[in-house]
Design an enzyme around this catalytic site. Structure first.
Site, PDB file in Angstrom:
ATOM      1  CG  ASP A  88      -2.199   0.781   1.002  1.00 47.16           C
ATOM      2  OD1 ASP A  88      -2.287   1.513  -0.005  1.00 47.16           O
ATOM      3  OD2 ASP A  88      -3.116   0.673   1.845  1.00 47.16           O
ATOM      4  CG  ASP A  89      -0.842   5.123  -0.705  1.00 47.93           C
ATOM      5  OD1 ASP A  89      -1.513   4.324  -0.013  1.00 47.93           O
ATOM      6  OD2 ASP A  89      -1.255   6.258  -1.005  1.00 47.93           O
ATOM      7  CG  ASP A  92      -3.360   8.358   8.641  1.00 45.12           C
ATOM      8  OD1 ASP A  92      -3.303   8.436   9.880  1.00 45.12           O
ATOM      9  OD2 ASP A  92      -3.645   9.352   7.945  1.00 45.12           O
TER      10      ASP A  92
HETATM   11  O1  LIG Z   1      -4.218   3.568   7.905  1.00 40.23           O
HETATM   12  P1  LIG Z   1      -5.538   4.074   7.403  1.00 40.23           P
HETATM   13  O2  LIG Z   1      -6.097   5.152   8.264  1.00 40.23           O
HETATM   14  O3  LIG Z   1      -6.533   2.973   7.145  1.00 40.23           O
HETATM   15  O4  LIG Z   1      -5.276   4.818   6.006  1.00 40.23           O
HETATM   16  C1  LIG Z   1      -4.475   4.287   4.991  1.00 40.23           C
HETATM   17  C2  LIG Z   1      -5.269   4.015   3.732  1.00 40.23           C
HETATM   18  O5  LIG Z   1      -5.928   5.211   3.294  1.00 40.23           O
HETATM   19  C3  LIG Z   1      -5.659   5.440   1.916  1.00 40.23           C
HETATM   20  O6  LIG Z   1      -6.544   4.723   1.088  1.00 40.23           O
HETATM   21  P2  LIG Z   1      -8.056   5.191   0.799  1.00 40.23           P
HETATM   22  O7  LIG Z   1      -8.976   4.367   1.636  1.00 40.23           O
HETATM   23  O8  LIG Z   1      -8.163   6.665   0.930  1.00 40.23           O
HETATM   24  O9  LIG Z   1      -8.355   4.777  -0.702  1.00 40.23           O
HETATM   25  P3  LIG Z   1      -7.466   4.936  -2.033  1.00 40.23           P
HETATM   26  O10 LIG Z   1      -6.250   4.101  -1.819  1.00 40.23           O
HETATM   27  O11 LIG Z   1      -8.364   4.397  -3.095  1.00 40.23           O
HETATM   28  O12 LIG Z   1      -7.152   6.392  -2.218  1.00 40.23           O
HETATM   29  C4  LIG Z   1      -4.273   4.860   1.738  1.00 40.23           C
HETATM   30  O13 LIG Z   1      -4.052   4.526   0.368  1.00 40.23           O
HETATM   31  C5  LIG Z   1      -4.303   3.625   2.604  1.00 40.23           C
HETATM   32  O14 LIG Z   1      -4.835   2.506   1.906  1.00 40.23           O
HETATM   33  N1  LIG Z   2      -3.201  11.025   0.430  1.00 42.90           N
HETATM   34  C1  LIG Z   2      -3.389  10.562   1.695  1.00 42.90           C
HETATM   35  N2  LIG Z   2      -4.308   9.611   1.904  1.00 42.90           N
HETATM   36  C2  LIG Z   2      -4.442   9.176   3.184  1.00 42.90           C
HETATM   37  N3  LIG Z   2      -5.268   8.244   3.697  1.00 42.90           N
HETATM   38  C3  LIG Z   2      -5.053   8.215   5.032  1.00 42.90           C
HETATM   39  N4  LIG Z   2      -4.117   9.094   5.400  1.00 42.90           N
HETATM   40  C4  LIG Z   2      -3.711   9.710   4.262  1.00 42.90           C
HETATM   41  C5  LIG Z   2      -2.734  10.730   3.997  1.00 42.90           C
HETATM   42  O1  LIG Z   2      -2.025  11.259   4.874  1.00 42.90           O
HETATM   43  N5  LIG Z   2      -2.639  11.115   2.692  1.00 42.90           N
HETATM   44 MG   LIG Z   3      -5.637   3.092  -0.088  1.00 46.82          MG
END
Ligand SMILES: O=P(O)(O)OC[C@H]1O[C@H](OP(=O)(O)OP(=O)(O)O)[C@H](O)[C@@H]1O
Ligand SMILES: Nc1nc2[nH]cnc2c(=O)[nH]1
Ligand SMILES: [Mg+2]
Length: 151
Positions: A88-89, A92
């Site tokens: 994952d990127d 958080d």
């Molecule tokens: O540790 P957490 O609080 O769970 O946050 C982390 C997740 O939040 C973001 O995804 P998001 O659900 O926004 O979806 P996306 O990857 O499609 O942008 C990010 O890419 C992680 O997968």
């Molecule tokens: N882009 C982005 N997405 C998130 N999803 C949860 N935390 C973050 C953050 O710090 N940046």
């Molecule tokens: Mg995500």
């Protein structure tokens, strides 16, 4: 969140290449599972660096822009993660990571960035980011003109 940490495309590639080095030897992996959508770009870079062509996804939606909601699994790669890198990127709060751990207990789960609340839930990551800082990913931003300070 007023504090921001801006990641450029170059930074993302550099960080993810560093992550790839720590995942050597590549022959230990069957493939990669990207946590879509944020994990898609890191997964593409890892796949290239490690020569892996089996790339699958788990599709989870939990944030609507920067507002956190219920985690919704739209599609998942089969199996318990054995022999797979799940990427994952960022982590958080750690709620996505907890779900990933339950779904893929045998995978190596890695992220590019980690905030303190979730850092202990991943096997490895590259960049430490403070909890009060919002990470701006390169696919969410763009280069734009800024007026000079003088009139
Ligand atoms: O540790 P957490 O609080 O769970 O946050 C982390 C997740 O939040 C973001 O995804 P998001 O659900 O926004 O979806 P996306 O990857 O499609 O942008 C990010 O890419 C992680 O997968
Ligand atoms: N882009 C982005 N997405 C998130 N999803 C949860 N935390 C973050 C953050 O710090 N940046
Ligand atoms: Mg995500």
């Amino acid at each position: 969140m007023s504090k921001k940490f801006l990641i450029t495309w170059d930074n993302m590639q550099m960080y993810t290449r560093e992550l790839a080095e720590r995942l050597l030897p590549a022959t230990q992996w069957k493939g990669i599972i990207a946590v879509s959508r944020g994990g898609l770009v890191p997964a593409a870079i890892l796949a290239r660096e490690l020569g892996l062509r089996h790339v699958d996804t788990i599709c989870i939606a939990s944030y609507d822009h920067d507002q956190k909601g219920e985690a919704n699994i739209l599609k998942q790669a089969p199996g318990d993660g054995e022999g797979f890198i799940v990427v994952d990127d960022l982590v958080d709060t750690g709620s996505t990571a907890k779900l990933i751990r339950e779904l893929y207990p045998k995978a190596r789960f890695v992220t590019v960035c980690a905030k303190p609340a979730g850092a202990s839930l991943v096997d490895d990551y590259i960049v430490d980011i403070p909890q009060d800082t919002w990470i701006e990913q390169p696919w969410d931003t763009g280069v734009s003109f800024r007026a000079p300070l003088h009139k």
